[in-house]
Design a protein around this motif. Structure first.
Motif, PDB file in Angstrom:
ATOM      1  N   ARG A   1       9.604  96.072  44.488  1.00  0.00           N
ATOM      2  CA  ARG A   1       8.277  96.649  44.678  1.00  0.00           C
ATOM      3  C   ARG A   1       7.883  96.465  46.143  1.00  0.00           C
ATOM      4  N   ALA A   2       7.541  97.544  46.800  1.00  0.00           N
ATOM      5  CA  ALA A   2       7.186  97.497  48.218  1.00  0.00           C
ATOM      6  C   ALA A   2       5.761  97.996  48.415  1.00  0.00           C
ATOM      7  N   LYS A   3       4.915  97.106  48.915  1.00  0.00           N
ATOM      8  CA  LYS A   3       3.548  97.498  49.279  1.00  0.00           C
ATOM      9  C   LYS A   3       3.552  97.748  50.776  1.00  0.00           C
ATOM     10  N   MET A   4       3.721  99.025  51.122  1.00  0.00           N
ATOM     11  CA  MET A   4       4.036  99.397  52.497  1.00  0.00           C
ATOM     12  C   MET A   4       2.796  99.793  53.295  1.00  0.00           C
ATOM     13  N   ALA A   5       2.860  99.452  54.568  1.00  0.00           N
ATOM     14  CA  ALA A   5       1.822  99.855  55.528  1.00  0.00           C
ATOM     15  C   ALA A   5       2.523 100.148  56.847  1.00  0.00           C
ATOM     16  N   PRO A   6       1.979 101.061  57.670  1.00  0.00           N
ATOM     17  CA  PRO A   6       2.620 101.347  58.960  1.00  0.00           C
ATOM     18  C   PRO A   6       2.597 100.129  59.862  1.00  0.00           C
ATOM     19  N   ILE A   7       3.573 100.043  60.748  1.00  0.00           N
ATOM     20  CA  ILE A   7       3.662  98.910  61.664  1.00  0.00           C
ATOM     21  C   ILE A   7       2.519  98.938  62.663  1.00  0.00           C
ATOM     22  N   MET A   8       2.067 100.130  62.995  1.00  0.00           N
ATOM     23  CA  MET A   8       0.965 100.272  63.940  1.00  0.00           C
ATOM     24  C   MET A   8      -0.131 101.131  63.311  1.00  0.00           C
ATOM     25  N   GLY A   9      -1.336 101.036  63.840  1.00  0.00           N
ATOM     26  CA  GLY A   9      -2.436 101.823  63.323  1.00  0.00           C
ATOM     27  C   GLY A   9      -2.427 103.234  63.877  1.00  0.00           C
ATOM     28  N   GLY A  10      -3.111 104.136  63.180  1.00  0.00           N
ATOM     29  CA  GLY A  10      -3.195 105.512  63.653  1.00  0.00           C
ATOM     30  C   GLY A  10      -3.816 106.417  62.616  1.00  0.00           C
ATOM     31  N   ARG A  11      -3.963 107.696  63.010  1.00  0.00           N
ATOM     32  CA  ARG A  11      -4.546 108.689  62.119  1.00  0.00           C
ATOM     33  C   ARG A  11      -3.453 109.302  61.265  1.00  0.00           C
ATOM     34  N   ILE A  12      -3.709 109.395  59.951  1.00  0.00           N
ATOM     35  CA  ILE A  12      -2.719 109.955  59.031  1.00  0.00           C
ATOM     36  C   ILE A  12      -2.612 111.461  59.268  1.00  0.00           C
ATOM     37  N   GLU A  13      -1.393 111.927  59.549  1.00  0.00           N
ATOM     38  CA  GLU A  13      -1.156 113.344  59.799  1.00  0.00           C
ATOM     39  C   GLU A  13      -0.460 114.026  58.628  1.00  0.00           C
ATOM     40  N   TYR A  14       0.315 113.240  57.859  1.00  0.00           N
ATOM     41  CA  TYR A  14       1.117 113.854  56.787  1.00  0.00           C
ATOM     42  C   TYR A  14       1.287 112.853  55.647  1.00  0.00           C
ATOM     43  N   VAL A  15       1.030 113.324  54.424  1.00  0.00           N
ATOM     44  CA  VAL A  15       1.319 112.550  53.216  1.00  0.00           C
ATOM     45  C   VAL A  15       2.192 113.424  52.337  1.00  0.00           C
ATOM     46  N   GLY A  16       3.420 113.022  52.147  1.00  0.00           N
ATOM     47  CA  GLY A  16       4.393 113.880  51.462  1.00  0.00           C
ATOM     48  C   GLY A  16       4.533 113.640  49.976  1.00  0.00           C
ATOM     49  N   VAL A  17       3.748 112.741  49.404  1.00  0.00           N
ATOM     50  CA  VAL A  17       3.881 112.430  47.978  1.00  0.00           C
ATOM     51  C   VAL A  17       2.501 112.288  47.342  1.00  0.00           C
ATOM     52  N   LYS A  18       2.493 112.275  46.010  1.00  0.00           N
ATOM     53  CA  LYS A  18       1.276 112.013  45.235  1.00  0.00           C
ATOM     54  C   LYS A  18       1.534 110.809  44.343  1.00  0.00           C
ATOM     55  N   GLU A  19       0.473 110.186  43.874  1.00  0.00           N
ATOM     56  CA  GLU A  19       0.613 109.052  42.964  1.00  0.00           C
ATOM     57  C   GLU A  19       1.324 109.504  41.697  1.00  0.00           C
ATOM     58  N   GLY A  20       2.323 108.743  41.301  1.00  0.00           N
ATOM     59  CA  GLY A  20       3.119 109.088  40.133  1.00  0.00           C
ATOM     60  C   GLY A  20       4.403 109.825  40.460  1.00  0.00           C
ATOM     61  N   ASP A  21       4.562 110.306  41.714  1.00  0.00           N
ATOM     62  CA  ASP A  21       5.789 111.009  42.098  1.00  0.00           C
ATOM     63  C   ASP A  21       6.967 110.051  42.154  1.00  0.00           C
ATOM     64  N   ARG A  22       8.131 110.554  41.763  1.00  0.00           N
ATOM     65  CA  ARG A  22       9.369 109.806  41.937  1.00  0.00           C
ATOM     66  C   ARG A  22       9.998 110.230  43.257  1.00  0.00           C
ATOM     67  N   VAL A  23      10.474 109.266  44.030  1.00  0.00           N
ATOM     68  CA  VAL A  23      11.011 109.551  45.356  1.00  0.00           C
ATOM     69  C   VAL A  23      12.416 108.981  45.473  1.00  0.00           C
ATOM     70  N   LYS A  24      13.160 109.498  46.448  1.00  0.00           N
ATOM     71  CA  LYS A  24      14.511 109.029  46.724  1.00  0.00           C
ATOM     72  C   LYS A  24      14.486 108.058  47.902  1.00  0.00           C
TER      73      LYS A  24
END
Length: 386
Positions: free
Chosen positions: A60-83
């Motif tokens: 289980r990975a609770k991920m956050a970016p290493i640096m701060g910034g404005r979100i430009e792209y979110v490629g998934v939705k909650e519940g999506d399965r990813v590779k």
């Protein structure tokens, strides 16, 4: 005289009947009890968790970016399965893209310059070799040959310097690309997106030291599950990896999963206002059963089996009084008799009896009722109903 005699006899008979009735009414009344027949069966010694455990994911990975910034792209939705390796979120990084483009152009320019300088160096080296041969034959002066050789050495040095600049430019480009990766969240493994904090256009930043903030993306690998549960510190010496475990869940009443202890924490957890506990991790015996029914975060209880014996004399643990005593109903006079027993293996349900009872005897399981004690008449509730 006869009428008087008869009257006296009749009065005496009435008095005797009245005395008999009073005696019958005042006779000791049997107390109603619940009985359990002593018989053979299976007894296990086990221990259970002190507080509810939980179903956990192996990864289980609770991920956050290493640096701060404005979100430009979110490629998934909650519940999506990813590779594994899939881009999940990207921050604005056009400045870094521009720097990467500049570094890439500089690298290409340096490579071209290397080709030009090193080609000239090769040509100068061949010219120096010809001048040396001509000088040996006396066609050119020694001074001239030395000048040509020095020019060739200088061009060779310039070629090496240009090659070093290529390495430097290549490292600079790699540094810029690494900096770009600080603004991108990539799935470290295949799994399910449990939670996303942040929308396109919002500002996100990593957690400052000592301050817990929600992760930008919570990724769970639910293809592998286990149970983590706290056990009382007094039971820790009896725990060992590989012990059999029964797992039950509030979400699935009546269903039990088999498992095995895989890990015991090497330290005792001391949480304020709570008992000291040792965490254990339990693997499911048949993972395929668990994967079809369980969600990460379900509350779970575990019962660790310490020992097990089949076909032994056993009684309900609740029937045992302080001092390992039980109340036995004597069939001869229907009175209760106190008997001391020698217990063996025990759990919250059954206790093994090594001495003091035999199969077929009946013991009282309702000792809490008023009047239930050794020496009194007793009757089973089933008999009273009849």
């Amino acid at each position: 005289m006869r009428p008087l005699h008869r009257r006296l006899l009749s009065g005496l008979l009435v008095l005797l009947l009245l005395a008999a009735a009073i005696s019958w009414l005042r006779r000791p009344q049997p107390v109603m009890v619940t009985l359990q027949t002593v018989a053979n069966g299976k007894v296990e010694a086990s221990i259970a968790n002190t507080r509810a455990g939980s179903v956990e994911a192996c990864q289980r990975a609770k991920m956050a970016p290493i640096m701060g910034g404005r979100i430009e792209y979110v490629g998934v939705k909650e519940g999506d399965r990813v590779k594994a390796g899939q881009v999940l979120m990207r921050l604005w990084n056009e400045d870094q893209q521009a720097q990467a483009g500049l570094a890439s152009a500089q690298l290409e320019a340096v490579r071209r310059r290397v080709s030009e300088i090193c080609t000239a160096a090769d040509s100068a080296a061949r010219e120096a070799e010809r001048s040396r041969k001509l000088a040996e034959q006396g066609f050119v002066s020694t001074g001239r040959e030395e000048v040509v050789r020095m020019e060739a050495d200088a061009k060779r040095a310039a070629c090496e310097t240009a090659r070093a600049e290529v390495k430097s430019s290549d490292a600079r480009l790699a540094s810029v690309r690494i900096e770009q990766r600080r603004t991108v969240l990539i799935a470290p493994f295949a799994g399910t997106v449990a939670k996303i904090v942040g929308e396109v256009g919002e500002y996100t930043m990593p957690s400052p030291p000592g301050i817990a903030t929600p992760p930008a993306i919570d990724l769970i690998d639910d293809s592998c599950l286990y149970v983590k549960a706290p056990m009382d510190e007094v039971d820790a010496p009896r725990l060992a990896a590989g012990q059999a475990v029964r797992i039950s869940l509030d979400a699935l009443p009546g269903k039990t999963f088999e498992g095995r202890v895989r890990r015991i924490a090497p330290y005792v957890s001391a949480v304020e206002k709570q008992a000291r506990t040792v965490d254990i991790e339990v693997d499911f015996g048949r993972p395929e059963e668990a994967l079809g029914h369980l969600l990460v975060g379900y509350s779970a209880d575990v019962e660790v089996v310490l020992a097990s014996r089949e076909n032994v004399l056993r009684i309900p643990t609740a029937a045992i009084l302080e001092g390992n005593r039980v109340l036995v109903l004597r069939p001869a006079d229907s009175k209760l008799e106190e008997r001391k027993i020698k217990p063996g293996l025990a759990n919250w349900e059954y206790t093994e009896v090594l001495e003091g009872l035999t199969a077929g005897e009946q013991i009282v399981t309702s000792q809490e009722r008023a009047g239930v004690k050794a020496g009194v008449l007793a009757k089973a509730e089933e008999e009273a109903a009849k």
